[in-house]
Design a protein around this motif. Structure first.
Motif, short mmCIF file in Angstrom:
data_model
loop_
_atom_site.label_atom_id
_atom_site.label_comp_id
_atom_site.label_asym_id
_atom_site.label_seq_id
_atom_site.Cartn_x
_atom_site.Cartn_y
_atom_site.Cartn_z
N LEU A 138 49.23 45.97 53.81
CA LEU A 138 50.45 45.21 54.07
C LEU A 138 51.63 45.80 53.31
CD1 LEU A 138 51.75 42.56 55.29
CD2 LEU A 138 51.34 41.59 53.03
N LYS A 139 51.44 46.13 52.03
CA LYS A 139 52.53 46.70 51.23
C LYS A 139 52.98 48.04 51.81
CE LYS A 139 53.89 44.95 47.83
NZ LYS A 139 55.03 44.03 47.69
N LEU A 140 52.04 48.88 52.21
CA LEU A 140 52.39 50.18 52.80
C LEU A 140 53.19 50.01 54.09
CD1 LEU A 140 52.16 53.29 53.16
CD2 LEU A 140 50.04 52.82 54.40
N THR A 141 52.68 49.19 54.99
CA THR A 141 53.33 49.05 56.29
C THR A 141 54.66 48.31 56.17
OG1 THR A 141 51.90 47.13 56.74
CG2 THR A 141 51.23 49.25 57.66
N ARG A 142 54.74 47.30 55.33
CA ARG A 142 56.03 46.62 55.12
C ARG A 142 57.05 47.58 54.51
NH1 ARG A 142 56.73 42.32 58.21
NH2 ARG A 142 55.31 40.63 57.75
N GLY A 143 56.59 48.45 53.60
CA GLY A 143 57.47 49.44 53.01
C GLY A 143 58.03 50.42 54.03
N LEU A 144 57.25 50.67 55.09
CA LEU A 144 57.71 51.54 56.18
C LEU A 144 58.65 50.81 57.13
CD1 LEU A 144 54.35 53.33 57.06
CD2 LEU A 144 56.37 54.38 56.01
N GLY A 145 58.70 49.49 57.03
CA GLY A 145 59.53 48.70 57.93
C GLY A 145 58.79 48.19 59.14
N VAL A 199 68.29 44.60 58.95
CA VAL A 199 66.89 44.29 59.23
C VAL A 199 65.94 45.37 58.72
CG1 VAL A 199 67.29 42.74 61.18
CG2 VAL A 199 67.12 45.21 61.58
N ASN A 200 66.38 46.64 58.66
CA ASN A 200 65.56 47.74 58.14
C ASN A 200 64.12 47.67 58.64
OD1 ASN A 200 67.72 48.85 56.75
ND2 ASN A 200 67.30 47.64 54.92
N ARG A 201 63.95 47.90 59.92
CA ARG A 201 62.62 47.78 60.53
C ARG A 201 62.39 48.88 61.55
NH1 ARG A 201 64.30 42.31 63.68
NH2 ARG A 201 65.60 43.26 65.28
N THR A 202 61.13 49.06 61.88
CA THR A 202 60.75 49.97 62.95
C THR A 202 59.92 49.21 63.97
OG1 THR A 202 59.64 52.03 63.56
CG2 THR A 202 58.70 50.83 61.71
N THR A 203 60.19 49.42 65.22
CA THR A 203 59.43 48.76 66.28
C THR A 203 58.47 49.74 66.95
OG1 THR A 203 61.21 49.20 67.84
CG2 THR A 203 61.23 47.06 66.73
N GLY A 204 58.39 50.95 66.43
CA GLY A 204 57.55 51.97 67.05
C GLY A 204 56.17 52.11 66.43
N ILE A 205 55.87 51.31 65.42
CA ILE A 205 54.58 51.38 64.73
C ILE A 205 54.04 49.96 64.60
CG2 ILE A 205 53.36 52.07 62.63
CD1 ILE A 205 55.68 54.01 62.05
N PHE A 235 63.66 53.60 63.90
CA PHE A 235 64.16 52.76 62.81
C PHE A 235 65.45 52.06 63.22
CE2 PHE A 235 66.14 51.75 58.72
CZ PHE A 235 65.07 51.15 58.09
N GLN A 236 65.52 50.78 62.88
CA GLN A 236 66.69 49.96 63.19
C GLN A 236 67.20 49.36 61.88
OE1 GLN A 236 65.72 46.50 65.53
NE2 GLN A 236 67.82 46.22 66.20
N ALA A 237 68.39 49.79 61.46
CA ALA A 237 68.97 49.29 60.21
C ALA A 237 69.58 47.92 60.37
CB ALA A 237 70.01 50.27 59.68
N GLN A 238 70.18 47.67 61.54
CA GLN A 238 70.82 46.38 61.80
C GLN A 238 70.43 45.89 63.18
OE1 GLN A 238 75.01 47.25 61.26
NE2 GLN A 238 74.91 46.64 59.10
N ASP A 239 70.44 44.56 63.34
CA ASP A 239 70.16 43.99 64.65
C ASP A 239 71.47 43.88 65.45
OD1 ASP A 239 71.50 41.77 63.67
OD2 ASP A 239 69.73 40.48 63.57
#
Length: 148
Positions: A131-138, A108-114, A98-102
């Protein structure tokens, strides 16, 4: 013998042909194109015509099989264990990546591992839910087979 006819969508490609499935005593006994379906109007390709072989195959997996890392043999597990394990692995991966900031400090609140790849047989509602599930996970790596 009590039989029931149900409509479904062919799972093989993104065309979305309609099928009529006849089930008797819990087994698929007939499959044909749905003449009322606007896409295929009752026709099926060779894959669609053979879809009942998937449901009736004695090689079809009906139980969860798990092979532990380094193990040579598969073990049967129950569905509850499988769902819990999948959820656990998703959370572990999300937390670890999980990456909170770039780099510029922007939120950014995202994950690059999924990543998520939706199947062509999913309807609009299923695609929206995925889409809603995965976007909610980041999750930011999203694609759908119907677009490829």
């Amino acid at each position: 013998m009590v039989s029931q006819i149900t409509t479904t969508i062919c799972p093989f490609c993104s065309v979305g042909c309609g099928l009529l499935v006849t089930v008797a005593d819990g087994k698929v006994v007939n499959l044909s194109g749905d003449p009322d379906h606007p896409i295929n109007e009752g026709a099926t390709c060779s894959k669609g015509a053979a879809v009942s072989q998937i449901a009736n195959s004695d090689r079809r997996l009906t139980k969860v099989l798990h092979r532990a890392p380094g193990a040579a043999a598969w073990e049967e597990r129950d569905w509850g264990w499988a769902v819990q394990r999948i959820a656990q692995r998703i959370k572990e991966t999300r937390d670890a990546t999980f990456q909170a900031q770039d780099a510029q400090g922007r939120t950014v609140n995202r994950t690059t591992g999924i990543a998520s790849l939706g199947g062509a047989a999913l309807d609009n509602e299923e695609c929206y839910s995925l889409l809603k599930l995965t976007r909610g996970l980041g999750v930011i790596y999203l694609e759908n087979h119907a677009r490829l």
